[in-house]
Enzyme design. Structure first.
Site: not given
Ligand code: ACO
Length: 445
Positions: A321, A379
């Site tokens: 998140h 979720d």
């Molecule tokens: N699985 C694997 N790796 C992940 C995940 C994941 N679900 N989420 C983040 N990471 C990793 C990224 O690859 C990144 O790694 P790095 O630093 O080695 O490059 C690091 O964690 C940080 O991730 P970011 O994408 O920079 O974090 P951001 O805050 O931009 O993204 C997000 C947040 C979009 C929610 C992301 O965690 C994601 O895509 N999660 C999966 C989708 C999801 O469940 N979305 C629902 C969010 S809750 C809602 O909207 C109700």
């Protein structure tokens, strides 16, 4: 409109401190005031930065940018706190109900018994759709995604309610708000009915909000349908948990759309479109598809490996998140609800739940997830509940949209009432071609 609880204007305070920036190129200094709210980090007020220095700031994804001041929802993602109007989410989920929370989010205070009753009546009297709106559905393919239908139908509502569309009139804003909160379940239920080829069920205004939605979705005119109160309560609680989440992507979309003074129905349709993406509200559908694809516990390591692989775009849906770097407080409540619903329905040994719990256990111990503070989000478990209730996966994000309408409309109201509001217009760092002469087609290589 409730005069006692009119929309309050957010008022940041100056801390009296300043941050001084020195431009090494010119030697000029600029002093930027520091503002504070009631909770959370202070902010540097950069509104005069460009005028005084000629610099913009650069912050793709707004990770360090506060786009507005707001009184509605507070999150401290480091410790897993979520509060609506000062009340902790777990207390609200346990002791309140969705329409009471809607009132709280919209007006800033919990209602008295009389205010609650009046608000419920105001909402429930708007649940029906204009009969001509119903004809829209026939224009969609039977297999249309419910979110596509919702974007279209909600946007089209503005064509039907010209009577109260003065966005600078507080009463008109509240009537539009009531209409949106009231009609969203009907629009979503009809999207489902259309797909399965069943007749639309009119709303029953004597039922509770979630109860009425379950009725419109699962009842048919052929037999009596009694909504299971445990399921209605669980759905109501999920609606509470999804009602608002401060300046997330869809809420910011609604604010930006509304900042041009677009009508509220168009703004909420924009919010629905933004919510649909799998990185945001569409994650609940993506989680269930992922759990189904994993299928059995023994395949979990394979998926964890893929999630860790930099060259593989795969992510574990339901994990991570932007704000929570600790357990999402909503996820805990949803997990409890999940067990309650499965027990109530007599579903023992749900394989998807087993896969989900094992995936969570492994991910929470895995170095990759621990280092990046990736915890289950709201979720991760919600889809298992929706599936047990009988919703197809394509409806999951529509359920989220029903609940989040309350937050969207509250933020839209707050923004319109805020005298410092301006049209949302970010700037950019241009990296394209500089000035160049037009080349006639016969001279292009
Ligand atoms: N699985 C694997 N790796 C992940 C995940 C994941 N679900 N989420 C983040 N990471 C990793 C990224 O690859 C990144 O790694 P790095 O630093 O080695 O490059 C690091 O964690 C940080 O991730 P970011 O994408 O920079 O974090 P951001 O805050 O931009 O993204 C997000 C947040 C979009 C929610 C992301 O965690 C994601 O895509 N999660 C999966 C989708 C999801 O469940 N979305 C629902 C969010 S809750 C809602 O909207 C109700």
């Amino acid at each position: 409109m409730d005069a006692k609880h009119a929309t309050a204007i957010p008022t940041p305070n100056s801390t009296g401190e300043v941050v001084t920036l020195v431009d090494k190129r010119t030697g000029n200094e600029v002093q930027l005031p520091v503002l504070s709210g009631t909770s959370g980090p202070d902010v540097i007020d950069i509104r005069k930065l460009y005028a005084e220095t000629g610099y913009f700031t650069f912050d793709p994804g707004y990770t360090s940018t506060g786009s507005c001041a707001s009184n509605i929802t507070y999150i401290d993602g480091d410790v897993g706190i979520l509060r609506y109007r000062g009340y902790a989410i777990d207390e609200l989920a346990e002791k309140s109900d969705f329409l009471e929370i809607a009132y709280l989010i919209l007006y800033g205070e919990l209602p008295s018994a009389a205010e609650k009753e009046k608000f419920e009546q105001d909402i429930m009297q708007h649940t029906m759709l204009n009969q001509q709106i119903i004809t829209f559905y026939n224009g969609f393919r039977r297999d249309a995604h419910p979110m596509a239908v919702m974007c279209g139908v909600v946007g089209a509502l503005s064509a039907f309610y010209h009577d109260h569309l003065d966005i600078f009139d507080e009463t008109d804003r509240m009537i539009a708000s009531d209409r949106l909160i009231a009609k969203m379940p009907t629009i979503a239920a009809y999207a489902y009915k259309y797909t399965v080829g069943q007749p639309f069920m009119y709303p029953k205004n004597g039922l509770g909000y979630a109860e009425n939605f379950l009725h419109m979705t699962f009842a048919t005119p052929c037999e009596d349908y009694k909504v299971n109160p445990v399921l209605a309560r669980a759905l109501d609680r999920l609606f509470i948990l999804h009602a608002d989440h401060e300046q997330n992507a869809s809420t910011s979309t609604v604010r930006i759309a509304g900042s041009s003074h677009a009508n509220p129905f168009a703004c909420i349709a924009a919010g629905i479109a933004s919510l649909w993406g799998p990185a945001h509200g569409g994650a609940n559908e993506a989680v269930l598809n992922m759990l189904t694809e994993i299928g059995t516990k023994d395949r979990i390591p394979e998926f964890i490996k893929r999630a860790r692989d930099k060259d593989d775009p795969f992510r574990l849906f339901g994990f991570g998140h932007r704000v929570y770097k600790n357990y999402d407080p909503r996820a805990k409540i949803v997990q409890e609800s999940c067990h309650e619903v499965l027990n109530e329905l007599g579903i023992k040994d749900e394989p998807l739940l087993e896969v989900a719990m094992e995936l969570e256990r492994i991910a929470l111990e895995d170095e990759y997830f621990v280092e990046r503070k990736l915890y289950p989000n709201v979720d991760f478990y919600s889809g298992i509940i929706y599936k047990a209730m009988g919703f197809p996966t394509s409806m999951f994000t529509a359920l989220f949209a029903i609940a989040r309408t309350v937050g969207w409309i509250a933020h839209w109201n707050e923004m319109i009432a805020d005298p410092v509001q301006k049209i949302g217009r970010p700037r950019q760092l241009f990296t394209g071609a500089a000035d160049r002469p037009f080349v006639p087609i016969e001279k292009r290589g």
